[in-house]
Design a protein around this motif. Structure first.
Motif, mmCIF file in Angstrom:
data_model
loop_
_atom_site.group_PDB
_atom_site.id
_atom_site.type_symbol
_atom_site.label_atom_id
_atom_site.label_comp_id
_atom_site.label_asym_id
_atom_site.label_seq_id
_atom_site.Cartn_x
_atom_site.Cartn_y
_atom_site.Cartn_z
ATOM 1 N N ASN A 70 39.868 37.344 41.633
ATOM 2 C CA ASN A 70 40.221 38.498 40.815
ATOM 3 C C ASN A 70 39.703 38.303 39.387
ATOM 4 O OD1 ASN A 70 42.045 36.740 39.579
ATOM 5 N ND2 ASN A 70 43.831 37.578 40.647
ATOM 6 N N ASP A 103 49.116 44.444 48.335
ATOM 7 C CA ASP A 103 48.238 44.223 47.181
ATOM 8 C C ASP A 103 47.320 45.441 47.048
ATOM 9 O OD1 ASP A 103 47.098 43.011 45.006
ATOM 10 O OD2 ASP A 103 46.275 41.300 46.096
ATOM 11 N N HIS A 134 44.097 43.159 42.742
ATOM 12 C CA HIS A 134 44.425 41.847 43.303
ATOM 13 C C HIS A 134 45.340 41.026 42.407
ATOM 14 C CE1 HIS A 134 42.178 42.418 46.876
ATOM 15 N NE2 HIS A 134 41.016 42.509 46.276
ATOM 16 N N HIS A 173 43.255 47.651 51.478
ATOM 17 C CA HIS A 173 44.394 46.959 50.881
ATOM 18 C C HIS A 173 45.730 47.502 51.387
ATOM 19 C CE1 HIS A 173 41.449 44.979 48.567
ATOM 20 N NE2 HIS A 173 41.164 46.031 47.849
ATOM 21 N N TYR A 230 46.247 29.290 46.137
ATOM 22 C CA TYR A 230 46.361 30.716 45.865
ATOM 23 C C TYR A 230 47.511 31.067 44.935
ATOM 24 C CZ TYR A 230 42.844 31.299 49.471
ATOM 25 O OH TYR A 230 41.665 31.233 50.197
ATOM 26 N N VAL A 269 40.955 35.088 45.843
ATOM 27 C CA VAL A 269 41.543 36.152 46.651
ATOM 28 C C VAL A 269 41.469 35.732 48.120
ATOM 29 C CG1 VAL A 269 41.316 38.553 47.394
ATOM 30 C CG2 VAL A 269 40.919 37.937 44.991
ATOM 31 N N GLY A 282 48.343 40.569 43.613
ATOM 32 C CA GLY A 282 49.223 39.991 44.618
ATOM 33 C C GLY A 282 50.450 40.827 44.874
ATOM 34 N N ALA A 335 46.673 36.688 45.830
ATOM 35 C CA ALA A 335 45.891 37.926 45.910
ATOM 36 C C ALA A 335 45.386 38.079 47.339
ATOM 37 C CB ALA A 335 44.733 37.871 44.925
ATOM 38 N N TRP A 336 45.452 39.303 47.872
ATOM 39 C CA TRP A 336 45.242 39.512 49.315
ATOM 40 C C TRP A 336 44.323 40.707 49.526
ATOM 41 C CZ3 TRP A 336 48.157 36.540 52.932
ATOM 42 C CH2 TRP A 336 48.003 36.892 54.271
ATOM 43 N N HIS A 337 43.191 40.491 50.191
ATOM 44 C CA HIS A 337 42.217 41.544 50.468
ATOM 45 C C HIS A 337 42.268 41.870 51.955
ATOM 46 C CE1 HIS A 337 38.486 43.856 50.079
ATOM 47 N NE2 HIS A 337 38.062 43.253 51.175
ATOM 48 N N ARG A 396 33.205 39.974 41.130
ATOM 49 C CA ARG A 396 34.257 39.037 41.534
ATOM 50 C C ARG A 396 33.787 38.060 42.603
ATOM 51 N NH1 ARG A 396 39.157 43.460 42.343
ATOM 52 N NH2 ARG A 396 38.443 44.946 40.780
#
Length: 548
Positions: free
Chosen positions: A389, A189, A193, A59, A206, A395, A195, A211-213, A508
């Motif tokens: 999330n 992030d 998650h 992350h 989104y 995500v 964001g 939310a960014w993985h 998740r």
């Protein structure tokens, strides 16, 4: 593993399970490409380096924290080099200071700061031309030198994302970061998650703060010099930064730097710091004029994946922003057909990052075809998942990770599509840890390689997050891990199907589903997909013979 005693052909190699690697007497070459197998004799890169410490940074928030600390440690006479696809000067790297402020501060303390940022397309096309230019100008005004680099194929990009920090007086503190995380909005992030408050324009699914993985690696040891050499090769390219008149003329009017200055002499390798062998895998396209360091381009990323998949026996775990090319899927499909005990787990975004009426069917076309190909080859041994999330918001999976049998692992910028394997510049670290994990199963693949600490720990860290767990029970054995992922996704799917009554099950992950566009739509969007979305950057002779 069979070997062919024949020289490497200049028209490349086929990326199939039936194609053996070229011969090499270099130790460890059952997992890593030899210098000959890279297929590029013009580069200064070594086959690989040993004695490296590699730490995954899962992350953007942990990565930005580590990067800010490393940049704060750069002072007079130190060297800071970075390359990026997108850079937002106002992105807050540690919650208060911005990317531009932290890099400029290093320059003001006397560090030599040099950068290469992709020139980028227009902002109205959801790219970052203005942001990249502003970051360049901000740092240059404070004594750095950051160039806008458009030395790519038409419709191509520089997609590498890395930072190198060298200390002439303190080589043990030298460090490099590389992976999938840009110095940009939406990236900061964490595992919860929620964001990044600073967001880039994104697909409607989104929400307002996507939310960014994502994953980056921190490298210490001799491989730092290798990442530095990737930058030096690009910096020393004598080709014009941009030959397009509508770009060159505004640059001259704005008095932007269009000629790179000289870099200081390269320092020796930093001292050994750990137990990992690191091999840098890259993509460069066939460009005119050719890159001096890759006259026909380089496709070592594609070759590296093809080689390790020939050795895969139990589990290939993949996280990727795009899995949408049949040329790439074919390599996985052949491994699945060859090995009846092999499982493939793929974690992808639930929705594309574009939501236009044309963009969606174009991007989904390759994705559907790729998933159809691997599923046909592997049946229920293929598990494709997406992530949400705890609030049920999707995500966006931007990571580019591959772990094979808990032995070999890669983290980088290249996606699993033809564009990343042939057309855009990419940089990935393939890691083969010499330290073995003593936990059972000690040799998951059964080939005597043994589970390696880095690869196994990376896979377990990602699975713990996706399953909402803080232990590894039932996750070490590949078959048990696949069952745990499948059961968790099934439970969450069932909870939604039942109207979300009762407590939300832990985890998740959801089973990933895609539509199947009608035949007429496939026929209509295929030309646009092949020429714009997923183009082929190989030399003509390699295209003709189906080689890389």
């Amino acid at each position: 593993m069979p070997r062919f005693r024949r020289p490497l052909r200049r028209d490349g190699v086929r990326l199939t399970a039936r194609t053996a690697s070229t011969s090499s007497d270099e130790p460890g070459d059952s997992w890593l490409l030899s210098a000959a197998e890279r297929g590029n004799t013009a580069t200064r890169l070594r086959a690989w380096t040993e004695g490296n410490l590699v730490r995954p940074l899962v992350h953007g928030r942990p990565y930005f924290t580590a990067l800010a600390d490393a940049l704060d440690d750069a002072g007079a006479g130190d060297l800071v080099l970075f390359a990026d696809w997108r850079g937002d000067p106002d992105e807050r790297i540690d919650g208060s200071r911005t990317v531009a402020e932290v890099l400029s501060a290093a320059s003001q303390r006397g560090a030599i700061v040099k950068g290469l940022i992709w020139r980028s397309h227009l902002d109205r096309l959801r790219f970052s031309g203005d942001q990249n230019r502003n970051l360049s100008e901000n740092i240059n005004d404070d004594g750095g030198e950051v160039l806008l680099d458009q030395r790519v194929r038409p419709l191509g990009s520089h997609h590498q994302k890395f930072v190198v920090i060298r200390h002439p007086e303190r080589p043990a503190d030298d460090v490099a970061f590389l992976g999938g995380i840009d110095l940009a909005h939406s990236r900061r992030d964490d595992a919860d998650h929620g964001g990044d408050p600073q967001t880039q324009p994104f697909a409607k699914w989104y929400g307002g703060s996507p939310a960014w993985h994502d994953v980056q690696v921190e490298i210490r040891g001799p491989a730092v010099r290798e990442v530095e050499d990737v930058f030096r090769e690009r910096w020393d390219d004598p080709a014009a930064l941009s030959r397009l008149p509508w770009q060159a003329l505004p640059d001259m009017l704005r008095r932007l730097d269009r000629q790179p200055s000289s870099l200081p002499p390269a320092l020796p390798d930093p001292p050994a710091a750990g137990t990992c062998a690191v091999q840098l895998l890259r993509t460069y396209p066939n460009r005119w004029p050719g890159y001096p360091f890759a006259p026909d381009g380089e496709r070592s990323a594609a070759r590296g994946y093809a080689k390790v998949l020939r050795r895969a026996r139990r589990l290939v775990y993949v996280e990727d922003q795009y899995l949408w090319s049949t040329a790439v899927a074919q390599v996985f499909a052949e491994a699945l057909r060859r090995e009846p005990g092999l499982h493939l787990v793929v974690v992808v975004p639930r929705y594309p990052d574009q939501d236009g009426k044309v963009a969606v069917p174009v991007t989904e076309l390759g994705h559907v075809q790729a998933l159809e190909m691997v599923t046909e080859a592997g049946g229920d041994r293929v598990l494709v998942l997406d992530v949400e999330n705890r609030e049920g918001e999707p995500v966006y999976v931007h990571s580019k990770v591959c772990v094979v049998d808990d032995v070999w692992a890669s983290v980088g910028s290249d996606n699993f599509n033809r564009r990343s394997w042939t057309h855009d510049s990419e940089l990935t670290a393939a890691v083969l840890d010499q330290e073995r994990d003593p936990r059972e199963p000690r040799d998951p693949g059964g080939l005597g390689d043994g589970a390696r600490t880095f690869a196994r720990e990376l896979r377990l860290e990602l699975l713990r997050e996706h399953l909402d767990r803080d232990d590894d029970e039932g996750l070490l054995d590949p078959a048990e891990a696949v069952a745990a992922l499948r059961d968790s996704a099934a439970a969450l799917d069932a909870w939604y199907d039942a109207g979300r009554g009762g407590p939300r099950p832990p985890g998740r992950l959801r089973h990933h589903s895609v539509g199947h566009p009608p035949r007429w739509q496939r026929w209509l969007v295929t030309p646009l997909y092949r020429t714009v979305v997923d183009p082929d950057g190989r030399p003509p002779r390699m295209k003709l013979h189906g080689r890389h």
